[in-house]
Design an enzyme around this catalytic site. Structure first.
Site, PDB file in Angstrom:
ATOM      1  N   LYS A  69      48.706  44.334  48.092  1.00  0.00           N
ATOM      2  CA  LYS A  69      48.510  45.682  47.541  1.00  0.00           C
ATOM      3  C   LYS A  69      47.833  46.582  48.575  1.00  0.00           C
ATOM      4  O   LYS A  69      48.220  47.740  48.751  1.00  0.00           O
ATOM      5  CB  LYS A  69      47.683  45.597  46.241  1.00  0.00           C
ATOM      6  CG  LYS A  69      48.484  44.945  45.105  1.00  0.00           C
ATOM      7  CD  LYS A  69      47.658  44.632  43.855  1.00  0.00           C
ATOM      8  CE  LYS A  69      48.519  43.912  42.818  1.00  0.00           C
ATOM      9  NZ  LYS A  69      47.787  43.563  41.579  1.00  0.00           N
ATOM     10  N   GLN A 113      41.790  43.264  39.587  1.00  0.00           N
ATOM     11  CA  GLN A 113      42.747  42.160  39.647  1.00  0.00           C
ATOM     12  C   GLN A 113      42.406  41.111  38.580  1.00  0.00           C
ATOM     13  O   GLN A 113      41.247  40.729  38.419  1.00  0.00           O
ATOM     14  CB  GLN A 113      42.727  41.532  41.057  1.00  0.00           C
ATOM     15  CG  GLN A 113      43.781  40.478  41.291  1.00  0.00           C
ATOM     16  CD  GLN A 113      45.206  40.999  41.266  1.00  0.00           C
ATOM     17  OE1 GLN A 113      45.451  42.167  41.515  1.00  0.00           O
ATOM     18  NE2 GLN A 113      46.147  40.145  40.938  1.00  0.00           N
ATOM     19  N   ASP A 136      47.255  50.148  36.429  1.00  0.00           N
ATOM     20  CA  ASP A 136      47.929  48.948  35.922  1.00  0.00           C
ATOM     21  C   ASP A 136      48.632  49.237  34.595  1.00  0.00           C
ATOM     22  O   ASP A 136      49.473  48.450  34.156  1.00  0.00           O
ATOM     23  CB  ASP A 136      46.907  47.827  35.688  1.00  0.00           C
ATOM     24  CG  ASP A 136      46.869  46.834  36.838  1.00  0.00           C
ATOM     25  OD1 ASP A 136      47.931  46.564  37.412  1.00  0.00           O
ATOM     26  OD2 ASP A 136      45.766  46.337  37.142  1.00  0.00           O
TER      27      ASP A 136
HETATM   28  N1  GUN Z   1      47.339  39.628  37.878  1.00  0.00           N
HETATM   29  C1  GUN Z   1      48.640  39.279  37.850  1.00  0.00           C
HETATM   30  N2  GUN Z   1      49.410  40.384  37.814  1.00  0.00           N
HETATM   31  C2  GUN Z   1      48.576  41.441  37.808  1.00  0.00           C
HETATM   32  C3  GUN Z   1      48.781  42.852  37.790  1.00  0.00           C
HETATM   33  O1  GUN Z   1      49.908  43.374  37.732  1.00  0.00           O
HETATM   34  N3  GUN Z   1      47.648  43.610  37.820  1.00  0.00           N
HETATM   35  C4  GUN Z   1      46.416  43.079  37.856  1.00  0.00           C
HETATM   36  N4  GUN Z   1      45.374  43.904  37.871  1.00  0.00           N
HETATM   37  N5  GUN Z   1      46.197  41.776  37.884  1.00  0.00           N
HETATM   38  C5  GUN Z   1      47.282  40.969  37.858  1.00  0.00           C
END
Ligand code: GUN
Length: 310
Positions: A69, A113, A136
Protein backbone atom coordinates in the site's frame (compact mmCIF):
# COMPACT_ATOMS: atom_id res chain seq x y z
CA UNK A 1 -29.12 -15.81 -18.81
CA UNK A 2 -25.74 -16.74 -17.47
CA UNK A 3 -22.27 -15.55 -18.38
CA UNK A 4 -21.75 -18.66 -20.39
CA UNK A 5 -24.26 -17.42 -22.97
CA UNK A 6 -22.94 -13.92 -23.44
CA UNK A 7 -19.19 -14.19 -23.43
CA UNK A 8 -17.26 -15.41 -26.44
CA UNK A 9 -15.61 -18.80 -26.71
CA UNK A 10 -17.02 -20.30 -23.57
CA UNK A 11 -17.78 -23.72 -24.94
CA UNK A 12 -15.59 -26.06 -22.93
CA UNK A 13 -15.03 -28.16 -26.04
CA UNK A 14 -13.58 -25.30 -28.08
CA UNK A 15 -11.90 -23.33 -25.31
CA UNK A 16 -9.34 -25.31 -23.38
CA UNK A 17 -8.81 -22.81 -20.61
CA UNK A 18 -10.29 -19.58 -19.31
CA UNK A 19 -9.32 -16.02 -20.22
CA UNK A 20 -7.42 -14.19 -17.50
CA UNK A 21 -8.87 -11.37 -15.43
CA UNK A 22 -5.49 -9.71 -15.12
CA UNK A 23 -5.58 -7.61 -11.96
CA UNK A 24 -2.00 -6.43 -12.42
CA UNK A 25 -2.77 -4.87 -15.79
CA UNK A 26 -6.03 -3.26 -14.67
CA UNK A 27 -4.54 -2.00 -11.38
CA UNK A 28 -1.65 -0.45 -13.36
CA UNK A 29 -4.13 1.38 -15.60
CA UNK A 30 -6.02 2.63 -12.56
CA UNK A 31 -2.84 3.71 -10.73
CA UNK A 32 -1.58 5.57 -13.83
CA UNK A 33 -4.93 7.35 -14.18
CA UNK A 34 -4.88 8.30 -10.48
CA UNK A 35 -1.27 9.53 -10.72
CA UNK A 36 -2.20 11.78 -13.63
CA UNK A 37 -5.10 13.34 -11.73
CA UNK A 38 -2.96 13.81 -8.61
CA UNK A 39 -0.14 15.51 -10.50
CA UNK A 40 -2.62 17.85 -12.20
CA UNK A 41 -4.06 18.68 -8.78
CA UNK A 42 -0.65 19.40 -7.26
CA UNK A 43 0.41 21.42 -10.34
CA UNK A 44 -2.48 23.79 -9.54
CA UNK A 45 -0.72 24.58 -6.28
CA UNK A 46 -3.01 22.43 -4.16
CA UNK A 47 -1.73 20.19 -1.38
CA UNK A 48 -0.70 16.60 -1.94
CA UNK A 49 -3.26 14.19 -0.40
CA UNK A 50 -2.11 12.16 2.60
CA UNK A 51 -2.99 8.62 3.66
CA UNK A 52 -2.38 7.55 7.28
CA UNK A 53 -1.56 3.84 7.46
CA UNK A 54 -1.78 2.36 10.95
CA UNK A 55 -0.16 -1.01 11.61
CA UNK A 56 -0.49 -2.56 15.05
CA UNK A 57 1.78 -5.45 16.03
CA UNK A 58 3.98 -7.49 13.70
CA UNK A 59 1.72 -9.84 11.77
CA UNK A 60 3.96 -10.81 8.80
CA UNK A 61 1.12 -10.86 6.22
CA UNK A 62 -0.04 -7.42 7.37
CA UNK A 63 3.54 -6.12 7.03
CA UNK A 64 3.57 -7.29 3.40
CA UNK A 65 0.16 -5.75 2.61
CA UNK A 66 1.05 -2.44 4.25
CA UNK A 67 4.32 -2.40 2.29
CA UNK A 68 2.36 -2.80 -0.98
CA UNK A 69 0.00 0.00 0.00
CA UNK A 70 2.82 2.42 0.89
CA UNK A 71 4.70 1.69 -2.36
CA UNK A 72 1.52 2.19 -4.38
CA UNK A 73 1.00 5.59 -2.66
CA UNK A 74 4.41 6.64 -4.00
CA UNK A 75 3.38 5.68 -7.55
CA UNK A 76 0.24 7.84 -7.35
CA UNK A 77 1.87 10.77 -5.55
CA UNK A 78 -0.05 10.31 -2.30
CA UNK A 79 1.91 11.08 0.89
CA UNK A 80 1.81 8.00 3.09
CA UNK A 81 2.09 8.57 6.83
CA UNK A 82 2.94 5.29 8.53
CA UNK A 83 2.07 4.77 12.21
CA UNK A 84 3.52 1.59 13.66
CA UNK A 85 2.30 0.61 17.11
CA UNK A 86 3.38 -2.35 19.26
CA UNK A 87 0.97 -5.26 19.78
CA UNK A 88 0.85 -4.20 23.45
CA UNK A 89 -0.78 -0.84 22.63
CA UNK A 90 -4.02 -0.20 24.48
CA UNK A 91 -7.31 0.26 22.66
CA UNK A 92 -7.56 3.69 24.27
CA UNK A 93 -4.21 4.79 22.83
CA UNK A 94 -5.18 3.54 19.37
CA UNK A 95 -8.51 5.36 19.56
CA UNK A 96 -6.79 8.59 20.57
CA UNK A 97 -4.40 8.29 17.58
CA UNK A 98 -7.47 7.94 15.36
CA UNK A 99 -9.01 11.04 16.96
CA UNK A 100 -5.85 12.99 16.12
CA UNK A 101 -5.83 11.74 12.53
CA UNK A 102 -9.53 12.59 12.17
CA UNK A 103 -8.65 16.20 13.11
CA UNK A 104 -5.54 16.43 10.93
CA UNK A 105 -6.26 18.38 7.75
CA UNK A 106 -3.19 16.88 6.07
CA UNK A 107 -4.75 13.42 6.33
CA UNK A 108 -7.38 12.65 3.69
CA UNK A 109 -7.68 8.96 4.48
CA UNK A 110 -7.09 6.67 7.46
CA UNK A 111 -6.44 2.96 7.17
CA UNK A 112 -6.03 0.64 10.15
CA UNK A 113 -4.68 -2.66 8.88
CA UNK A 114 -6.65 -5.69 10.08
CA UNK A 115 -6.53 -8.05 11.90
CA UNK A 116 -5.81 -6.20 15.15
CA UNK A 117 -4.16 -7.98 18.09
CA UNK A 118 -6.37 -9.78 20.57
CA UNK A 119 -7.81 -7.48 23.21
CA UNK A 120 -8.47 -4.63 20.77
CA UNK A 121 -12.05 -4.30 19.61
CA UNK A 122 -11.78 -3.95 15.83
CA UNK A 123 -15.41 -2.85 15.50
CA UNK A 124 -14.85 0.01 17.96
CA UNK A 125 -11.73 1.08 16.06
CA UNK A 126 -13.59 0.97 12.73
CA UNK A 127 -16.41 3.09 14.15
CA UNK A 128 -13.99 5.71 15.47
CA UNK A 129 -12.63 6.61 12.02
CA UNK A 130 -14.50 9.54 10.53
CA UNK A 131 -16.70 8.10 7.72
CA UNK A 132 -15.37 10.79 5.37
CA UNK A 133 -11.79 9.52 5.93
CA UNK A 134 -12.68 5.82 6.06
CA UNK A 135 -10.87 4.76 2.87
CA UNK A 136 -11.46 1.07 3.69
CA UNK A 137 -15.22 1.69 3.58
CA UNK A 138 -15.72 -0.45 6.70
CA UNK A 139 -17.46 2.15 8.90
CA UNK A 140 -21.15 1.27 9.49
CA UNK A 141 -22.12 4.53 7.77
CA UNK A 142 -20.26 3.57 4.59
CA UNK A 143 -21.49 -0.04 4.70
CA UNK A 144 -25.05 1.23 5.30
CA UNK A 145 -24.88 3.69 2.42
CA UNK A 146 -23.76 0.87 0.12
CA UNK A 147 -26.63 -1.30 1.39
CA UNK A 148 -29.08 1.51 0.61
CA UNK A 149 -27.74 2.00 -2.94
CA UNK A 150 -26.21 5.41 -2.25
CA UNK A 151 -22.56 4.45 -1.79
CA UNK A 152 -20.00 7.00 -0.57
CA UNK A 153 -16.67 5.29 0.15
CA UNK A 154 -16.87 1.65 -0.90
CA UNK A 155 -14.82 -1.27 0.53
CA UNK A 156 -11.67 -1.74 -1.57
CA UNK A 157 -11.67 -5.43 -2.46
CA UNK A 158 -15.36 -5.58 -3.52
CA UNK A 159 -15.10 -2.35 -5.47
CA UNK A 160 -11.89 -3.60 -7.06
CA UNK A 161 -13.67 -6.78 -8.19
CA UNK A 162 -16.38 -4.68 -9.87
CA UNK A 163 -13.73 -2.51 -11.58
CA UNK A 164 -11.99 -5.66 -12.83
CA UNK A 165 -15.21 -7.14 -14.25
CA UNK A 166 -16.12 -3.79 -15.86
CA UNK A 167 -12.72 -3.54 -17.51
CA UNK A 168 -13.30 -6.87 -19.27
CA UNK A 169 -16.88 -5.82 -20.13
CA UNK A 170 -18.40 -8.51 -17.94
CA UNK A 171 -21.63 -6.96 -16.69
CA UNK A 172 -23.09 -8.63 -13.57
CA UNK A 173 -26.59 -7.34 -14.40
CA UNK A 174 -29.07 -10.23 -14.40
CA UNK A 175 -26.39 -12.83 -13.69
CA UNK A 176 -26.58 -15.46 -10.95
CA UNK A 177 -23.72 -14.49 -8.63
CA UNK A 178 -22.54 -16.63 -5.75
CA UNK A 179 -20.30 -15.19 -3.03
CA UNK A 180 -18.73 -17.87 -0.87
CA UNK A 181 -17.68 -16.42 2.49
CA UNK A 182 -19.63 -13.85 4.51
CA UNK A 183 -16.89 -11.77 6.18
CA UNK A 184 -17.41 -8.12 7.05
CA UNK A 185 -14.49 -6.99 4.90
CA UNK A 186 -15.06 -9.01 1.74
CA UNK A 187 -18.07 -11.35 1.47
CA UNK A 188 -20.82 -9.07 2.78
CA UNK A 189 -19.80 -5.88 0.95
CA UNK A 190 -19.13 -7.90 -2.23
CA UNK A 191 -22.69 -9.24 -1.98
CA UNK A 192 -23.89 -5.61 -1.81
CA UNK A 193 -21.71 -4.51 -4.75
CA UNK A 194 -22.97 -7.34 -6.95
CA UNK A 195 -26.55 -6.57 -5.94
CA UNK A 196 -26.00 -2.89 -6.77
CA UNK A 197 -24.63 -4.00 -10.15
CA UNK A 198 -27.89 -5.87 -10.82
CA UNK A 199 -26.87 -9.49 -10.16
CA UNK A 200 -29.10 -12.04 -8.45
CA UNK A 201 -26.89 -12.73 -5.46
CA UNK A 202 -26.54 -15.73 -3.19
CA UNK A 203 -24.12 -15.72 -0.27
CA UNK A 204 -22.84 -19.03 1.09
CA UNK A 205 -21.25 -19.44 4.51
CA UNK A 206 -20.36 -21.99 7.15
CA UNK A 207 -24.00 -23.03 7.67
CA UNK A 208 -24.82 -23.41 3.98
CA UNK A 209 -26.13 -26.83 3.06
CA UNK A 210 -25.26 -28.26 -0.35
CA UNK A 211 -22.55 -25.79 -1.39
CA UNK A 212 -22.03 -27.92 -4.51
CA UNK A 213 -25.56 -27.14 -5.73
CA UNK A 214 -25.06 -23.40 -5.31
CA UNK A 215 -21.66 -23.44 -7.02
CA UNK A 216 -23.14 -25.33 -9.99
CA UNK A 217 -25.85 -22.66 -10.46
CA UNK A 218 -23.49 -19.69 -10.44
CA UNK A 219 -22.66 -17.70 -13.56
CA UNK A 220 -20.22 -15.68 -11.51
CA UNK A 221 -18.47 -17.34 -8.60
CA UNK A 222 -16.56 -15.26 -6.03
CA UNK A 223 -14.64 -17.24 -3.43
CA UNK A 224 -13.47 -15.53 -0.24
CA UNK A 225 -13.35 -18.24 2.39
CA UNK A 226 -9.71 -17.96 3.45
CA UNK A 227 -9.28 -21.72 3.15
CA UNK A 228 -7.85 -23.65 0.23
CA UNK A 229 -9.78 -26.33 -1.64
CA UNK A 230 -13.15 -25.97 0.10
CA UNK A 231 -14.67 -25.90 -3.40
CA UNK A 232 -14.11 -28.75 -5.83
CA UNK A 233 -13.61 -27.23 -9.32
CA UNK A 234 -15.65 -30.15 -10.74
CA UNK A 235 -18.71 -28.41 -9.24
CA UNK A 236 -18.20 -25.27 -11.38
CA UNK A 237 -20.46 -25.04 -14.44
CA UNK A 238 -18.64 -24.64 -17.76
CA UNK A 239 -18.36 -20.96 -18.71
CA UNK A 240 -18.54 -19.51 -15.20
CA UNK A 241 -16.65 -16.31 -14.39
CA UNK A 242 -14.46 -17.16 -11.41
CA UNK A 243 -13.05 -14.60 -8.97
CA UNK A 244 -10.69 -16.00 -6.33
CA UNK A 245 -10.14 -13.66 -3.39
CA UNK A 246 -8.16 -16.07 -1.18
CA UNK A 247 -4.39 -16.05 -0.77
CA UNK A 248 -2.30 -18.80 0.82
CA UNK A 249 1.13 -20.35 0.60
CA UNK A 250 1.19 -23.98 -0.49
CA UNK A 251 3.60 -26.62 0.88
CA UNK A 252 6.28 -25.46 -1.59
CA UNK A 253 5.97 -21.84 -0.47
CA UNK A 254 4.14 -20.73 -3.63
CA UNK A 255 1.22 -18.33 -3.44
CA UNK A 256 -2.18 -19.72 -4.41
CA UNK A 257 -5.85 -18.83 -3.98
CA UNK A 258 -8.80 -20.59 -2.36
CA UNK A 259 -9.34 -22.59 -5.56
CA UNK A 260 -7.20 -25.13 -7.39
CA UNK A 261 -6.40 -22.75 -10.27
CA UNK A 262 -5.26 -25.34 -12.81
CA UNK A 263 -8.51 -27.29 -12.47
CA UNK A 264 -10.80 -24.25 -12.14
CA UNK A 265 -9.43 -22.69 -15.34
CA UNK A 266 -10.57 -25.78 -17.29
CA UNK A 267 -14.17 -24.93 -16.36
CA UNK A 268 -14.23 -21.13 -16.22
CA UNK A 269 -14.69 -18.70 -19.10
CA UNK A 270 -12.75 -16.02 -17.19
CA UNK A 271 -10.68 -16.41 -14.04
CA UNK A 272 -8.48 -14.35 -11.72
CA UNK A 273 -4.97 -15.72 -11.17
CA UNK A 274 -3.48 -15.66 -7.64
CA UNK A 275 -1.26 -13.74 -7.30
CA UNK A 276 -2.02 -11.03 -9.86
CA UNK A 277 -5.82 -11.02 -9.70
CA UNK A 278 -7.83 -9.37 -6.97
CA UNK A 279 -4.86 -8.38 -4.71
CA UNK A 280 -3.52 -5.56 -6.92
CA UNK A 281 -7.10 -4.32 -7.43
CA UNK A 282 -7.56 -3.94 -3.66
CA UNK A 283 -4.45 -1.77 -3.40
CA UNK A 284 -5.31 0.39 -6.44
CA UNK A 285 -8.86 0.88 -5.15
CA UNK A 286 -7.54 2.04 -1.78
CA UNK A 287 -5.70 4.84 -3.61
CA UNK A 288 -8.82 5.63 -5.63
CA UNK A 289 -10.77 5.89 -2.35
CA UNK A 290 -8.06 8.16 -0.90
CA UNK A 291 -8.32 10.60 -3.83
CA UNK A 292 -12.11 10.44 -3.50
CA UNK A 293 -11.88 11.21 0.25
CA UNK A 294 -9.56 14.13 -0.59
CA UNK A 295 -12.16 15.50 -3.01
CA UNK A 296 -9.79 15.16 -5.98
CA UNK A 297 -11.92 12.65 -7.93
CA UNK A 298 -15.68 12.11 -7.86
CA UNK A 299 -17.30 9.07 -6.24
CA UNK A 300 -18.18 7.68 -9.69
CA UNK A 301 -14.64 7.93 -11.09
CA UNK A 302 -14.21 4.79 -13.18
CA UNK A 303 -11.70 3.26 -15.55
CA UNK A 304 -12.96 2.90 -19.08
CA UNK A 305 -13.47 -0.67 -20.30
CA UNK A 306 -10.60 -0.56 -22.76
CA UNK A 307 -10.23 -4.29 -23.18
CA UNK A 308 -11.68 -5.72 -26.38
CA UNK A 309 -12.97 -9.23 -25.97
CA UNK A 310 -11.91 -11.41 -28.87
N1 GUN B 1 -6.82 -6.92 6.08
C1 GUN B 1 -7.10 -7.71 5.01
N2 GUN B 1 -7.66 -6.97 4.03
C2 GUN B 1 -7.74 -5.71 4.50
C3 GUN B 1 -8.22 -4.49 3.93
O1 GUN B 1 -8.73 -4.41 2.80
N3 GUN B 1 -8.10 -3.39 4.73
C4 GUN B 1 -7.59 -3.43 5.97
N4 GUN B 1 -7.53 -2.31 6.67
N5 GUN B 1 -7.13 -4.55 6.51
C5 GUN B 1 -7.21 -5.68 5.77
Amino acid sequence: MQWRYNVPMTNPHTQATAHMLNGRVVADHLINALAEVTEAHVAQGRSRPGLAVVLVGDDPASEVYVGHKIRACERVGIRSLAHRLPASVTEEALLSLIDELNQDEGVAGILVQLPLPEGINAAAVTRRISPSKDVDGFHPTNMGLLAQRTPAIRPCTPRGVITLLNYYRLDPKGQEALVVGASNIVGRPLMLELLLAGATVTIAHRFTRDLKKHVGRAGILCVAVGRADLIDPDWIAPGTVVVDIGIHRDEDGRLRGDLDFERARQKASWITPVPGGVGPMTVATLLQNTLQAAGIIPADFALKATHHNA
